[in-house]
Design an enzyme around this catalytic site. Structure first.
Site, PDB file in Angstrom:
ATOM      1  N   ARG A 152      60.032  40.508  43.173  1.00  0.00           N
ATOM      2  CA  ARG A 152      59.936  39.122  43.058  1.00  0.00           C
ATOM      3  C   ARG A 152      59.201  38.473  44.016  1.00  0.00           C
ATOM      4  O   ARG A 152      59.452  38.468  45.257  1.00  0.00           O
ATOM      5  CB  ARG A 152      61.503  38.957  42.722  1.00  0.00           C
ATOM      6  CG  ARG A 152      61.839  38.563  41.501  1.00  0.00           C
ATOM      7  CD  ARG A 152      63.460  38.087  41.269  1.00  0.00           C
ATOM      8  NE  ARG A 152      63.911  37.775  42.079  1.00  0.00           N
ATOM      9  CZ  ARG A 152      64.855  36.604  42.158  1.00  0.00           C
ATOM     10  NH1 ARG A 152      65.367  36.324  40.646  1.00  0.00           N
ATOM     11  NH2 ARG A 152      65.792  36.097  43.095  1.00  0.00           N
TER      12      ARG A 152
ATOM     13  N   THR B  25      57.990  31.943  43.711  1.00  0.00           N
ATOM     14  CA  THR B  25      57.978  31.834  42.056  1.00  0.00           C
ATOM     15  C   THR B  25      59.173  32.584  41.443  1.00  0.00           C
ATOM     16  O   THR B  25      59.497  32.235  40.134  1.00  0.00           O
ATOM     17  CB  THR B  25      56.793  32.247  41.608  1.00  0.00           C
ATOM     18  OG1 THR B  25      56.544  33.485  41.774  1.00  0.00           O
ATOM     19  CG2 THR B  25      55.450  31.330  42.131  1.00  0.00           C
TER      20      THR B  25
ATOM     21  N   ASP C  19      71.103  40.209  47.924  1.00  0.00           N
ATOM     22  CA  ASP C  19      69.831  40.995  47.654  1.00  0.00           C
ATOM     23  C   ASP C  19      70.025  42.534  47.683  1.00  0.00           C
ATOM     24  O   ASP C  19      70.424  43.112  48.658  1.00  0.00           O
ATOM     25  CB  ASP C  19      68.881  40.735  48.577  1.00  0.00           C
ATOM     26  CG  ASP C  19      67.514  41.422  48.293  1.00  0.00           C
ATOM     27  OD1 ASP C  19      66.461  40.748  48.357  1.00  0.00           O
ATOM     28  OD2 ASP C  19      67.479  42.583  48.163  1.00  0.00           O
TER      29      ASP C  19
ATOM     30  N   ASP D 141      68.217  45.165  50.025  1.00  0.00           N
ATOM     31  CA  ASP D 141      68.322  44.769  51.233  1.00  0.00           C
ATOM     32  C   ASP D 141      69.760  45.572  51.604  1.00  0.00           C
ATOM     33  O   ASP D 141      69.792  46.149  52.600  1.00  0.00           O
ATOM     34  CB  ASP D 141      68.464  43.436  51.807  1.00  0.00           C
ATOM     35  CG  ASP D 141      67.085  42.742  51.784  1.00  0.00           C
ATOM     36  OD1 ASP D 141      66.099  43.484  51.720  1.00  0.00           O
ATOM     37  OD2 ASP D 141      67.076  41.539  51.833  1.00  0.00           O
TER      38      ASP D 141
HETATM   39  C1  PRP Z   1      65.554  42.387  42.783  1.00  0.00           C
HETATM   40  C2  PRP Z   1      66.559  43.329  41.914  1.00  0.00           C
HETATM   41  C3  PRP Z   1      65.570  43.343  40.399  1.00  0.00           C
HETATM   42  C4  PRP Z   1      65.107  41.630  40.596  1.00  0.00           C
HETATM   43  C5  PRP Z   1      65.794  40.966  39.673  1.00  0.00           C
HETATM   44  O1  PRP Z   1      64.451  43.160  43.056  1.00  0.00           O
HETATM   45  O2  PRP Z   1      66.585  44.760  42.222  1.00  0.00           O
HETATM   46  O3  PRP Z   1      64.561  43.885  40.266  1.00  0.00           O
HETATM   47  O4  PRP Z   1      65.153  41.332  42.066  1.00  0.00           O
HETATM   48  O5  PRP Z   1      65.442  39.770  39.585  1.00  0.00           O
HETATM   49  P1  PRP Z   1      64.789  38.986  38.116  1.00  0.00           P
HETATM   50  O6  PRP Z   1      65.818  39.518  37.045  1.00  0.00           O
HETATM   51  O7  PRP Z   1      64.874  37.551  38.445  1.00  0.00           O
HETATM   52  O8  PRP Z   1      63.332  39.640  38.176  1.00  0.00           O
HETATM   53  P2  PRP Z   1      63.608  42.473  44.150  1.00  0.00           P
HETATM   54  O9  PRP Z   1      62.541  41.962  43.574  1.00  0.00           O
HETATM   55  O10 PRP Z   1      64.364  41.846  45.193  1.00  0.00           O
HETATM   56  O11 PRP Z   1      63.088  43.834  44.899  1.00  0.00           O
HETATM   57  P3  PRP Z   1      63.448  44.931  45.760  1.00  0.00           P
HETATM   58  O12 PRP Z   1      64.291  45.799  44.925  1.00  0.00           O
HETATM   59  O13 PRP Z   1      62.348  45.599  46.306  1.00  0.00           O
HETATM   60  O14 PRP Z   1      64.369  44.252  46.784  1.00  0.00           O
HETATM   61  N1  URA Z   2      67.761  39.990  42.917  1.00  0.00           N
HETATM   62  C1  URA Z   2      68.706  40.465  43.880  1.00  0.00           C
HETATM   63  O1  URA Z   2      68.900  41.207  44.413  1.00  0.00           O
HETATM   64  N2  URA Z   2      70.075  39.600  43.847  1.00  0.00           N
HETATM   65  C2  URA Z   2      70.067  38.407  42.958  1.00  0.00           C
HETATM   66  O2  URA Z   2      70.968  38.012  43.033  1.00  0.00           O
HETATM   67  C3  URA Z   2      68.971  38.322  42.305  1.00  0.00           C
HETATM   68  C4  URA Z   2      67.885  39.031  42.446  1.00  0.00           C
END
Ligand code: PRP
Ligand code: URA
Length: 210
Positions: free
Chosen positions: A104, A108, A200, A203
């Site tokens: 993400r 945005t 997150d 993380d």
């Molecule tokens: C997080 C999570 C989802 C997404 C959810 O991933 O694991 O994939 O956000 O958000 P959305 O429903 O608004 O799309 P992130 O993009 O933070 O990547 P990561 O797993 O690499 O930390």
């Molecule tokens: N992605 C995450 O990891 N946590 C949230 O709360 C939303 C998006």
């Protein structure tokens, strides 16, 4: 219309509550993710394809049912979806695993694809797309769009925590997909994080908190 299954099992609720706590360590978080994946997976695999095989017990030959595990595919959305793979594979060890990398954008909230590797014949497979968080729904929707473009038809989505906004959006845009959720939370905040959520997920799973 697909169905949404919200798990109210006490073991799942307890473990998700532990994962939400800010003092839960990365090691504990990972272990809990695997345990929840197994508990949710037990229910989600209720309709898996079976095949009849002939075996020999100590007494006689017998025809028995076994999982047609080769047809099952788990697709984690990287990174955080990786946290569910071990638990699912513990249940279905012969499953294939595809990977889709989506991140993400912090400004945005739109997902950006950076990696994809899928097993062939997606059209013949039962596909479990896994990701702990369903926030705006953008990542899950993009991942499922992508899988369908490559022929995937029989798709379910599994997440730990969903926001009502993301769940509604996903179910409206992918009406054929059933969604399994351990907890349905209150809402999104101004940064599109789930409230109360767990922060997150990537993380917390990999220890990359700032
Ligand atoms: C997080 C999570 C989802 C997404 C959810 O991933 O694991 O994939 O956000 O958000 P959305 O429903 O608004 O799309 P992130 O993009 O933070 O990547 P990561 O797993 O690499 O930390
Ligand atoms: N992605 C995450 O990891 N946590 C949230 O709360 C939303 C998006």
């Amino acid at each position: 219309m697909g169905k949404a299954y919200i798990f109210d099992h006490p073991l799942i609720q307890h473990k998700v509550s532990l994962m939400r706590m800010k003092e839960t360590t990365t090691k504990e978080f990972r272990e809990l993710a695997t345990e929840v994946a197994m508990l949710m997976g037990f229910e989600m695999t209720r309709d898996l394809p079976m095949k009849e095989v002939e075996i020999e017990t100590p007494i006689c030959k017998a025809k028995v049912n076994m999982l047609d595990g080769e047809d099952i595919t788990i697709i984690p959305i990287l990174r955080a979806g990786l946290g569910f793979v071990d638990g699912m594979l513990a249940l279905v060890p012969n499953a294939k695993v595809g990977h889709i990398g989506l991140e993400r954008d912090e400004e945005t909230s739109l997902p950006r694809e950076y990696y994809c590797k899928m097993p062939k014949d997606l059209d013949k497979r039962k596909i479990f797309v896994v990701d702990p968080m369903l926030a705006t729904g953008g990542s899950a929707i993009a991942a499922i769009d992508f899988i369908k473009e490559r022929g995937g038809k029989d798709i379910v989505f599994m997440c730990l925590i969903a926001a009502p906004e993301g769940l509604t959006r996903l179910m409206n845009l992918h009406k054929d997909v059933d969604v399994y959720v351990a907890a349905l939370d209150d809402r999104l905040n101004e940064k599109n994080y789930i409230i109360p959520g767990l922060g997150d997920a990537g993380d917390r799973l990999f220890g990359t908190m700032k």
